[in-house]
Design a protein around this motif. Structure first.
Motif, PDB file in Angstrom:
ATOM      1  N   VAL A 119      -3.366  -4.080   9.880  1.00  0.00           N
ATOM      2  CA  VAL A 119      -2.969  -4.421   8.518  1.00  0.00           C
ATOM      3  C   VAL A 119      -1.533  -4.953   8.495  1.00  0.00           C
ATOM      4  O   VAL A 119      -1.221  -5.895   7.765  1.00  0.00           O
ATOM      5  CB  VAL A 119      -3.101  -3.194   7.593  1.00  0.00           C
ATOM      6  CG1 VAL A 119      -2.504  -3.481   6.220  1.00  0.00           C
ATOM      7  CG2 VAL A 119      -4.570  -2.816   7.462  1.00  0.00           C
ATOM      8  N   LYS A 120      -0.658  -4.357   9.302  1.00  0.00           N
ATOM      9  CA  LYS A 120       0.721  -4.847   9.371  1.00  0.00           C
ATOM     10  C   LYS A 120       0.761  -6.277   9.889  1.00  0.00           C
ATOM     11  O   LYS A 120       1.471  -7.133   9.358  1.00  0.00           O
ATOM     12  CB  LYS A 120       1.562  -3.949  10.278  1.00  0.00           C
ATOM     13  CG  LYS A 120       1.976  -2.626   9.659  1.00  0.00           C
ATOM     14  CD  LYS A 120       2.872  -1.858  10.611  1.00  0.00           C
ATOM     15  CE  LYS A 120       3.294  -0.527  10.017  1.00  0.00           C
ATOM     16  NZ  LYS A 120       4.173   0.229  10.940  1.00  0.00           N
ATOM     17  N   SER A 152      -0.409  -8.536   7.161  1.00  0.00           N
ATOM     18  CA  SER A 152       0.551  -8.620   6.060  1.00  0.00           C
ATOM     19  C   SER A 152       1.768  -9.446   6.427  1.00  0.00           C
ATOM     20  O   SER A 152       2.273 -10.235   5.624  1.00  0.00           O
ATOM     21  CB  SER A 152       0.979  -7.210   5.628  1.00  0.00           C
ATOM     22  OG  SER A 152      -0.141  -6.449   5.228  1.00  0.00           O
ATOM     23  N   ILE A 205       1.102 -12.991   6.175  1.00  0.00           N
ATOM     24  CA  ILE A 205       1.072 -13.457   4.788  1.00  0.00           C
ATOM     25  C   ILE A 205       2.476 -13.740   4.273  1.00  0.00           C
ATOM     26  O   ILE A 205       2.735 -14.761   3.646  1.00  0.00           O
ATOM     27  CB  ILE A 205       0.382 -12.415   3.886  1.00  0.00           C
ATOM     28  CG1 ILE A 205      -1.101 -12.311   4.262  1.00  0.00           C
ATOM     29  CG2 ILE A 205       0.515 -12.793   2.413  1.00  0.00           C
ATOM     30  CD1 ILE A 205      -1.838 -11.208   3.547  1.00  0.00           C
ATOM     31  N   VAL A 254       3.498  -0.385   5.715  1.00  0.00           N
ATOM     32  CA  VAL A 254       2.487  -1.209   5.051  1.00  0.00           C
ATOM     33  C   VAL A 254       2.808  -1.348   3.568  1.00  0.00           C
ATOM     34  O   VAL A 254       2.650  -2.415   2.978  1.00  0.00           O
ATOM     35  CB  VAL A 254       1.085  -0.581   5.232  1.00  0.00           C
ATOM     36  CG1 VAL A 254       0.053  -1.320   4.404  1.00  0.00           C
ATOM     37  CG2 VAL A 254       0.677  -0.601   6.695  1.00  0.00           C
ATOM     38  N   ILE A 302       5.601  -3.900   3.081  1.00  0.00           N
ATOM     39  CA  ILE A 302       5.122  -5.259   3.314  1.00  0.00           C
ATOM     40  C   ILE A 302       4.258  -5.721   2.145  1.00  0.00           C
ATOM     41  O   ILE A 302       4.336  -6.878   1.718  1.00  0.00           O
ATOM     42  CB  ILE A 302       4.314  -5.330   4.626  1.00  0.00           C
ATOM     43  CG1 ILE A 302       5.245  -5.041   5.809  1.00  0.00           C
ATOM     44  CG2 ILE A 302       3.678  -6.701   4.810  1.00  0.00           C
ATOM     45  CD1 ILE A 302       4.514  -4.902   7.132  1.00  0.00           C
ATOM     46  N   SER A 303       3.446  -4.812   1.595  1.00  0.00           N
ATOM     47  CA  SER A 303       2.604  -5.157   0.454  1.00  0.00           C
ATOM     48  C   SER A 303       3.453  -5.561  -0.742  1.00  0.00           C
ATOM     49  O   SER A 303       3.094  -6.458  -1.505  1.00  0.00           O
ATOM     50  CB  SER A 303       1.704  -3.976   0.079  1.00  0.00           C
ATOM     51  OG  SER A 303       0.833  -3.653   1.138  1.00  0.00           O
ATOM     52  N   ILE A 359       4.514  -9.093  -0.284  1.00  0.00           N
ATOM     53  CA  ILE A 359       3.418 -10.028  -0.531  1.00  0.00           C
ATOM     54  C   ILE A 359       3.361 -10.392  -2.012  1.00  0.00           C
ATOM     55  O   ILE A 359       3.170 -11.550  -2.377  1.00  0.00           O
ATOM     56  CB  ILE A 359       2.068  -9.417  -0.089  1.00  0.00           C
ATOM     57  CG1 ILE A 359       2.044  -9.283   1.431  1.00  0.00           C
ATOM     58  CG2 ILE A 359       0.896 -10.276  -0.549  1.00  0.00           C
ATOM     59  CD1 ILE A 359       0.825  -8.553   1.957  1.00  0.00           C
ATOM     60  N   LYS A 360       3.550  -9.402  -2.881  1.00  0.00           N
ATOM     61  CA  LYS A 360       3.478  -9.648  -4.314  1.00  0.00           C
ATOM     62  C   LYS A 360       4.598 -10.568  -4.791  1.00  0.00           C
ATOM     63  O   LYS A 360       4.442 -11.288  -5.774  1.00  0.00           O
ATOM     64  CB  LYS A 360       3.548  -8.319  -5.063  1.00  0.00           C
ATOM     65  CG  LYS A 360       2.342  -7.418  -4.822  1.00  0.00           C
ATOM     66  CD  LYS A 360       2.484  -6.113  -5.568  1.00  0.00           C
ATOM     67  CE  LYS A 360       1.292  -5.203  -5.316  1.00  0.00           C
ATOM     68  NZ  LYS A 360       1.423  -3.906  -6.019  1.00  0.00           N
ATOM     69  N   LEU A 380      -5.611  -8.854  -2.310  1.00  0.00           N
ATOM     70  CA  LEU A 380      -5.769  -8.469  -0.905  1.00  0.00           C
ATOM     71  C   LEU A 380      -6.432  -7.096  -0.897  1.00  0.00           C
ATOM     72  O   LEU A 380      -5.814  -6.092  -1.232  1.00  0.00           O
ATOM     73  CB  LEU A 380      -4.417  -8.410  -0.193  1.00  0.00           C
ATOM     74  CG  LEU A 380      -4.440  -7.910   1.259  1.00  0.00           C
ATOM     75  CD1 LEU A 380      -5.298  -8.825   2.128  1.00  0.00           C
ATOM     76  CD2 LEU A 380      -3.017  -7.839   1.812  1.00  0.00           C
TER      77      LEU A 380
END
Length: 242
Positions: free
Chosen positions: A197-198, A201, A204, A215, A218-219, A222-223, A233
């Motif tokens: 997942v990392k 991400s 991305i 995580v 990083i999320s 992404i936003k 996602l």
């Protein structure tokens, strides 16, 4: 004056189209029916075994007649040989081994050929391989030539497969070239784990020096990322630690 023949409805209920199933078109019917301006949706379910050759013929037809295929989805589908393999008892007999080998060869050939067909269709916007645990990293690698060149997909559903962190590298190929992707679904791939997942991400957000980030952090990036259109996602049940 000769009347144009009516479009023939598909008799394979495992495929659903907004128009007509191209594989059931004689060429003269296709020419008489004209080229539909509405997008075509090829959706294959689990009602009956999937005929891979028919799928490839439909895509070839779409390319030849410049039909706009927007959606290609396989929802719980199994190729005919995969279906037959699943109905054979695990006895270790020669016949069983031969059948399993044939199923694997047919599967490889299908996904390899599918990638080639998809590369030639510039209208594809939605692609789904969902609830198909027989698809793992290797099958995804066979589709990588398409991922490497595509920049039109807006939705990619790879949920309920058997992908691990290794499979993320093939998805990264798509993310490098496609900034139009809005929805990426990977839920139900229990073996992706934190590292997978990392890696996804970070691809991305396209940042460097952030390999030690959580995580969650990083999320958040992404936003805030504005260069990409990705707005959904899905990573439920991917083996991510709390």
């Amino acid at each position: 004056m000769r009347k144009s023949p009516k479009p023939i409805k598909p008799n394979d209920h495992s495929a659903s189209l907004s128009k007509v199933s191209p594989s059931h078109y004689p060429m003269e019917v296709a020419e008489a029916a004209g080229r539909p301006s509405e997008p075509i949706h090829l959706i294959y379910g689990s009602e009956s075994p999937l005929d891979g050759k028919q799928v490839l013929r439909q895509l070839s037809f779409a390319k030849k007649y410049k039909l706009p295929v927007h959606n290609l989805s396989f929802l719980g589908s199994r190729l005919e040989d995969e279906h037959n393999e699943g109905n054979v008892e695990d006895s270790g007999s020669r016949a069983e081994v031969k059948l399993k080998t044939k199923a694997k060869d047919e599967s490889k050939s299908f996904y390899r050929s599918l990638a080639k067909k998809l590369k030639r269709i510039s209208s594809i916007q939605e692609l789904a391989f969902s609830n198909m645990p027989q698809i793992g990293n290797h099958e995804l690698s066979l589709l990588s030539p398409f991922f490497h060149h595509n920049d039109t997909l807006r939705s990619l559903d790879l949920s309920g497969l058997s992908l691990s962190g290794e499979g993320v590298s093939y998805i990264q190929e798509l993310l490098k070239n496609n900034r139009n992707l809005e929805v990426l679904s990977l839920g139900g791939n229990m073996c992706l784990g934190d590292e997978g997942v990392k890696g996804l991400s970070l691809a991305i957000v396209s940042s460097r020096g952030e390999s030690g980030m959580s995580v969650k952090r990083i999320s958040g990036l992404i936003k805030k990322r504005k260069k990409r259109r990705l707005r959904v996602l899905s990573l439920e049940n991917c083996g991510i630690s709390s």
